[in-house]
Design a protein around this motif. Structure first.
Motif, PDB file in Angstrom:
ATOM      1  N   ALA A   1     -46.643  -7.957  10.631  1.00  0.00           N
ATOM      2  CA  ALA A   1     -47.743  -8.123  11.591  1.00  0.00           C
ATOM      3  C   ALA A   1     -49.141  -7.790  10.572  1.00  0.00           C
ATOM      4  CB  ALA A   1     -47.485  -7.042  12.731  1.00  0.00           C
ATOM      5  N   VAL A   2     -50.250  -8.241  11.299  1.00  0.00           N
ATOM      6  CA  VAL A   2     -51.374  -7.912  10.551  1.00  0.00           C
ATOM      7  C   VAL A   2     -52.424  -7.107  11.682  1.00  0.00           C
ATOM      8  CG1 VAL A   2     -53.420  -9.020   9.669  1.00  0.00           C
ATOM      9  CG2 VAL A   2     -51.280 -10.013   9.351  1.00  0.00           C
ATOM     10  N   ALA A   3     -53.009  -5.933  11.150  1.00  0.00           N
ATOM     11  CA  ALA A   3     -53.970  -5.219  11.805  1.00  0.00           C
ATOM     12  C   ALA A   3     -55.000  -4.950  10.869  1.00  0.00           C
ATOM     13  CB  ALA A   3     -53.355  -4.019  12.413  1.00  0.00           C
ATOM     14  N   ASP A   4     -55.843  -6.122  10.323  1.00  0.00           N
ATOM     15  CA  ASP A   4     -56.864  -5.841   9.279  1.00  0.00           C
ATOM     16  C   ASP A   4     -58.064  -5.446   9.580  1.00  0.00           C
ATOM     17  OD1 ASP A   4     -57.534  -8.166  10.432  1.00  0.00           O
ATOM     18  OD2 ASP A   4     -56.806  -9.520   8.629  1.00  0.00           O
ATOM     19  N   GLU A   5     -58.305  -4.929  10.882  1.00  0.00           N
ATOM     20  CA  GLU A   5     -59.602  -4.337  11.190  1.00  0.00           C
ATOM     21  C   GLU A   5     -59.344  -2.896  11.159  1.00  0.00           C
ATOM     22  OE1 GLU A   5     -60.659  -5.941  14.872  1.00  0.00           O
ATOM     23  OE2 GLU A   5     -60.541  -8.034  14.419  1.00  0.00           O
ATOM     24  N   ILE A   6     -58.508  -2.357  10.728  1.00  0.00           N
ATOM     25  CA  ILE A   6     -58.394  -0.847  11.004  1.00  0.00           C
ATOM     26  C   ILE A   6     -57.694  -0.332   9.493  1.00  0.00           C
ATOM     27  CG2 ILE A   6     -56.028  -0.492  11.896  1.00  0.00           C
ATOM     28  CD1 ILE A   6     -57.470   1.662  13.625  1.00  0.00           C
ATOM     29  N   GLY A   7     -58.215   0.798   9.125  1.00  0.00           N
ATOM     30  CA  GLY A   7     -57.708   1.302   7.760  1.00  0.00           C
ATOM     31  C   GLY A   7     -56.761   2.496   7.962  1.00  0.00           C
ATOM     32  N   VAL A   8     -56.209   2.973   6.973  1.00  0.00           N
ATOM     33  CA  VAL A   8     -55.349   4.069   6.823  1.00  0.00           C
ATOM     34  C   VAL A   8     -56.019   5.289   7.284  1.00  0.00           C
ATOM     35  CG1 VAL A   8     -53.815   5.649   5.466  1.00  0.00           C
ATOM     36  CG2 VAL A   8     -53.885   3.214   5.014  1.00  0.00           C
ATOM     37  N   ASP A   9     -57.071   5.570   6.729  1.00  0.00           N
ATOM     38  CA  ASP A   9     -57.837   6.729   7.200  1.00  0.00           C
ATOM     39  C   ASP A   9     -58.078   6.881   8.764  1.00  0.00           C
ATOM     40  OD1 ASP A   9     -57.563   7.461   4.569  1.00  0.00           O
ATOM     41  OD2 ASP A   9     -59.783   7.056   4.211  1.00  0.00           O
ATOM     42  N   ASP A  10     -58.672   5.756   9.407  1.00  0.00           N
ATOM     43  CA  ASP A  10     -58.564   5.642  10.691  1.00  0.00           C
ATOM     44  C   ASP A  10     -57.536   5.973  11.666  1.00  0.00           C
ATOM     45  OD1 ASP A  10     -61.319   4.310  10.461  1.00  0.00           O
ATOM     46  OD2 ASP A  10     -60.362   2.482  10.079  1.00  0.00           O
ATOM     47  N   LEU A  11     -56.271   5.685  11.066  1.00  0.00           N
ATOM     48  CA  LEU A  11     -55.200   6.281  11.626  1.00  0.00           C
ATOM     49  C   LEU A  11     -54.617   7.628  11.238  1.00  0.00           C
ATOM     50  CD1 LEU A  11     -53.176   2.820  11.251  1.00  0.00           C
ATOM     51  CD2 LEU A  11     -54.137   3.722  13.588  1.00  0.00           C
ATOM     52  N   THR A  12     -54.964   8.279  10.271  1.00  0.00           N
ATOM     53  CA  THR A  12     -54.519   9.528   9.622  1.00  0.00           C
ATOM     54  C   THR A  12     -55.258  10.455  10.740  1.00  0.00           C
ATOM     55  OG1 THR A  12     -55.870   9.504   7.881  1.00  0.00           O
ATOM     56  CG2 THR A  12     -53.638   8.814   7.694  1.00  0.00           C
ATOM     57  N   VAL A  13     -56.390  10.199  11.101  1.00  0.00           N
ATOM     58  CA  VAL A  13     -57.461  11.104  11.966  1.00  0.00           C
ATOM     59  C   VAL A  13     -57.016  11.154  13.264  1.00  0.00           C
ATOM     60  CG1 VAL A  13     -59.127  11.399  10.192  1.00  0.00           C
ATOM     61  CG2 VAL A  13     -59.339   9.577  12.193  1.00  0.00           C
ATOM     62  N   GLU A  14     -56.169  10.207  13.744  1.00  0.00           N
ATOM     63  CA  GLU A  14     -56.031   9.871  15.331  1.00  0.00           C
ATOM     64  C   GLU A  14     -55.143  10.739  15.862  1.00  0.00           C
ATOM     65  OE1 GLU A  14     -55.818   9.093  18.733  1.00  0.00           O
ATOM     66  OE2 GLU A  14     -57.081   7.848  17.585  1.00  0.00           O
ATOM     67  N   GLU A  15     -55.661  11.541  16.792  1.00  0.00           N
ATOM     68  CA  GLU A  15     -54.831  12.722  17.120  1.00  0.00           C
ATOM     69  C   GLU A  15     -53.636  12.382  18.238  1.00  0.00           C
ATOM     70  OE1 GLU A  15     -56.823  13.723  21.547  1.00  0.00           O
ATOM     71  OE2 GLU A  15     -57.702  14.647  20.128  1.00  0.00           O
ATOM     72  N   GLY A  16     -53.817  11.088  18.678  1.00  0.00           N
ATOM     73  CA  GLY A  16     -52.746  10.742  19.741  1.00  0.00           C
ATOM     74  C   GLY A  16     -51.845   9.783  19.063  1.00  0.00           C
ATOM     75  N   SER A  17     -50.919   8.961  19.651  1.00  0.00           N
ATOM     76  CA  SER A  17     -50.060   8.010  19.481  1.00  0.00           C
ATOM     77  C   SER A  17     -50.715   6.671  20.169  1.00  0.00           C
ATOM     78  CB  SER A  17     -48.712   8.057  19.708  1.00  0.00           C
ATOM     79  OG  SER A  17     -48.306   8.339  21.075  1.00  0.00           O
ATOM     80  N   LYS A  18     -51.608   6.655  21.042  1.00  0.00           N
ATOM     81  CA  LYS A  18     -52.007   5.551  21.700  1.00  0.00           C
ATOM     82  C   LYS A  18     -52.539   4.411  20.813  1.00  0.00           C
ATOM     83  CE  LYS A  18     -52.362   7.496  26.366  1.00  0.00           C
ATOM     84  NZ  LYS A  18     -52.012   8.763  25.919  1.00  0.00           N
ATOM     85  N   SER A  19     -53.517   4.720  19.831  1.00  0.00           N
ATOM     86  CA  SER A  19     -54.095   3.898  19.177  1.00  0.00           C
ATOM     87  C   SER A  19     -53.046   3.182  18.151  1.00  0.00           C
ATOM     88  CB  SER A  19     -55.144   4.311  18.202  1.00  0.00           C
ATOM     89  OG  SER A  19     -54.541   5.308  17.135  1.00  0.00           O
ATOM     90  N   PHE A  20     -51.887   3.801  17.562  1.00  0.00           N
ATOM     91  CA  PHE A  20     -50.901   2.812  16.856  1.00  0.00           C
ATOM     92  C   PHE A  20     -49.741   2.663  17.545  1.00  0.00           C
ATOM     93  CE2 PHE A  20     -48.160   7.005  16.334  1.00  0.00           C
ATOM     94  CZ  PHE A  20     -49.282   7.860  16.178  1.00  0.00           C
ATOM     95  N   LYS A  21     -49.584   2.578  18.767  1.00  0.00           N
ATOM     96  CA  LYS A  21     -48.421   2.362  19.709  1.00  0.00           C
ATOM     97  C   LYS A  21     -48.058   0.880  19.266  1.00  0.00           C
ATOM     98  CE  LYS A  21     -46.995   1.815  24.364  1.00  0.00           C
ATOM     99  NZ  LYS A  21     -47.483   1.994  25.956  1.00  0.00           N
ATOM    100  N   ASP A  22     -48.960  -0.091  18.775  1.00  0.00           N
ATOM    101  CA  ASP A  22     -48.503  -1.342  18.435  1.00  0.00           C
ATOM    102  C   ASP A  22     -47.934  -1.642  17.060  1.00  0.00           C
ATOM    103  OD1 ASP A  22     -49.046  -2.165  21.189  1.00  0.00           O
ATOM    104  OD2 ASP A  22     -50.930  -2.902  20.895  1.00  0.00           O
ATOM    105  N   LEU A  23     -48.245  -0.670  16.215  1.00  0.00           N
ATOM    106  CA  LEU A  23     -47.519  -0.482  15.227  1.00  0.00           C
ATOM    107  C   LEU A  23     -46.014  -0.299  14.878  1.00  0.00           C
ATOM    108  CD1 LEU A  23     -50.397   1.443  13.388  1.00  0.00           C
ATOM    109  CD2 LEU A  23     -49.969  -1.036  13.110  1.00  0.00           C
ATOM    110  N   ILE A  24     -45.400   0.183  16.022  1.00  0.00           N
ATOM    111  CA  ILE A  24     -44.171   0.391  15.899  1.00  0.00           C
ATOM    112  C   ILE A  24     -43.265  -0.242  17.130  1.00  0.00           C
ATOM    113  CG2 ILE A  24     -42.374   2.393  16.129  1.00  0.00           C
ATOM    114  CD1 ILE A  24     -44.758   4.452  16.020  1.00  0.00           C
ATOM    115  N   PRO A  25     -42.225  -0.810  17.058  1.00  0.00           N
ATOM    116  CA  PRO A  25     -41.559  -1.604  17.895  1.00  0.00           C
ATOM    117  C   PRO A  25     -40.815  -0.621  19.052  1.00  0.00           C
ATOM    118  CG  PRO A  25     -40.292  -1.817  16.020  1.00  0.00           C
ATOM    119  CD  PRO A  25     -41.624  -0.968  15.582  1.00  0.00           C
ATOM    120  N   TYR A  26     -40.442  -1.429  20.162  1.00  0.00           N
ATOM    121  CA  TYR A  26     -39.413  -0.998  21.106  1.00  0.00           C
ATOM    122  C   TYR A  26     -40.112   0.185  21.842  1.00  0.00           C
ATOM    123  CZ  TYR A  26     -35.851  -3.685  19.402  1.00  0.00           C
ATOM    124  OH  TYR A  26     -34.913  -4.836  18.962  1.00  0.00           O
ATOM    125  N   ASN A  27     -41.376   0.077  22.132  1.00  0.00           N
ATOM    126  CA  ASN A  27     -41.958   0.960  23.117  1.00  0.00           C
ATOM    127  C   ASN A  27     -41.141   0.990  24.656  1.00  0.00           C
ATOM    128  OD1 ASN A  27     -44.160   2.134  21.723  1.00  0.00           O
ATOM    129  ND2 ASN A  27     -44.790  -0.147  21.619  1.00  0.00           N
TER     130      ASN A  27
END
Length: 445
Positions: free
Chosen positions: A111-137
């Motif tokens: 997959a590709v999510a090239d609009e967001i960087g690692v730092d954007d995700l490491t400061v995220e407090e919840g899991s909603k923003s990276f939900k689509d980065l992990i399969p089988y929700n």
């Protein structure tokens, strides 16, 4: 002190485009293999797949990274072949892991999510923003009857790579999960073979055949109950070595008079979390509060099992007290309750629990941890920041959105190493807001 991750909007989402999907099988012929699930495995059939997310910096050679990961996966699956199989039942209705060389193997998505960087995700407090980065929700483990037991998504970020994994919790626990992840990374890093192969004979610890006739709804919440679920929030609190040492010292400064041994780091941090979450919930003094820990039983069972035992070898240990007693007494009071419950969970207690379950099997749902609970999963003992596939250690390791409820806590080794610990907490929104303001919990000066 503990540091809080910067607050970001809970509805922030990452635009993820899946570009391809393949299946990866062991690199050698294995043949037909079967292994029945045992009493330690079966209660988790109604949990969701267990999700983990690892974030890495650097993506200059994303296609090459993907191929390297797939090549390493083919090798590591030669030993961990059960992850390339499916759930099945024998003619008597006993659940088992089945593998043969004709099965699809592990599902791997790119997959590709090239609009967001690692730092954007490491400061995220919840899991909603990276939900689509992990399969089988919201996929139940029971669906492993017709789905792969491991699904992986490799996502190219603006400046890095996200590795999202979904493991079928009915066939393995946290120890086995991280044994697999570290083995996969070691192969990709150039090891000629897996240093410690998995011990796959799960019937060596329990050989009772439990027949289950499960007719679960597609969603464990879809039972006609119109109850409105509370709004939950998640947050990572990072406790430094100094903060952990202070917590442990404080809990041990007023030991009980019954001669119990000093409280461990885990027991000290556990009661620290339990007490302050209880305060944050504004419970009445007479309200019960439950502490639950999913304890590794590898060294507790008789005979003991090796650390490399592959499967579930955990049991939930429950303890309960009144909120007023927990909050009104020194921390050693709650720590002593936790310590005694853990020490009492010996081979005899495990055997008794297994026999009771086998006589009247109960399939748990992930939120059955108890009233006003604090339930601790994962462990800071897992070397999650040493999962290096050859291009550096992860920037962050997180759990996905599956199997979360009010009071779920994941403990992880802190990225800074040593005795630092990351505490990932899911709470009702109001309680979490109270916890964020609790300077004593944060160990703020």
């Amino acid at each position: 002190m503990a540091t809080q991750q910067e607050k970001k909007p809970q509805d922030a989402t990452v635009k993820v485009t899946v570009t391809g999907k393949t299946h990866v099988k062991p690199g050698k012929v294995i043949g037909r293999r079967e292994c029945q699930l045992v009493t330690f495995d079966l209660p988790y059939l109604a949990f969701y797949y267990n999700q983990k997310l690892l974030l890495y910096k650097g993506n200059d050679e994303f296609d090459a990274i993907v191929e390297k990961l797939k090549d390493g996966l083919r090798v590591v699956l030669e030993e961990f072949y059960q992850l390339a199989g499916k759930l099945g039942k024998d003619e008597e209705g006993v659940f088992r892991v089945e593998y043969d060389d004709e099965m699809d193997g592990v599902e791997v998505s790119e997959a590709v999510a090239d609009e967001i960087g690692v730092d954007d995700l490491t400061v995220e407090e919840g899991s909603k923003s990276f939900k689509d980065l992990i399969p089988y929700n919201k996929i139940l483990n029971l669906e492993g009857l017709h789905r792969p037991l491991l699904a992986i998504q490799l996502t190219k970020l603006k400046d890095g790579v996200a590795i999202g994994c979904a493991f079928n919790h009915a066939i393995l626990d946290g120890s086995s999960t991280w044994h697999f992840m570290s083995s996969w990374a070691q192969i990709c890093s150039g090891y000629p073979s897996i240093p410690v192969p998995p011990f796959l004979e799960r019937t060596k610890t329990r050989d009772t055949r439990v027949k289950l006739d499960l007719t679960l709804p597609p969603n464990p919440n879809a039972d006609g109950d119109a109850t409105v679920e509370p709004q939950l929030r998640e947050k990572v609190f990072k406790f430094s070595e100094e903060a952990i040492d202070k917590i442990k010292s404080k809990v041990n400064s007023n030991p009980p008079s019954d001669g119990s041994k000093p409280f461990s780091t885990f027991q000290s941090l556990a009661v620290h979390i339990w007490r302050h979450v209880t305060l944050a919930r504004n419970l009445k003094p007479e309200d019960y509060t439950v502490f639950t820990v999913f304890a590794d039983c590898r060294k507790r069972v008789d005979p003991p099992m090796p650390e490399s035992y592959f499967g579930n070898l955990i049991q939930a240990i429950f303890t309960v007290t009144a909120a007023g007693l927990l909050s009104g007494n020194p921390p050693a009071f709650g720590a002593s309750i936790i310590q005694k419950a853990i020490e009492m969970h010996n081979a005899k207690a495990i055997e008794q629990r297994n026999k009771e379950w086998e006589s009247a099997p109960k399939i748990f749902q992930f939120k059955d941890a108890g009233v006003n609970c604090v339930a601790v999963g994962s462990s800071p003992r897992f070397k999650v920041y040493e999962v290096d596939f050859g291009w550096g250690k992860p920037e962050s390791v997180r759990s996905g959105s599956n199997n979360r409820f009010d009071g779920m806590v994941y403990l992880y080794q802190g990225k800074s190493g040593g005795r630092s610990i990351d505490v990932e907490i899911t709470l009702e929104a109001g309680a979490l807001e109270n916890l964020e303001k609790d300077k004593e919990f944060l160990m703020a000066d």
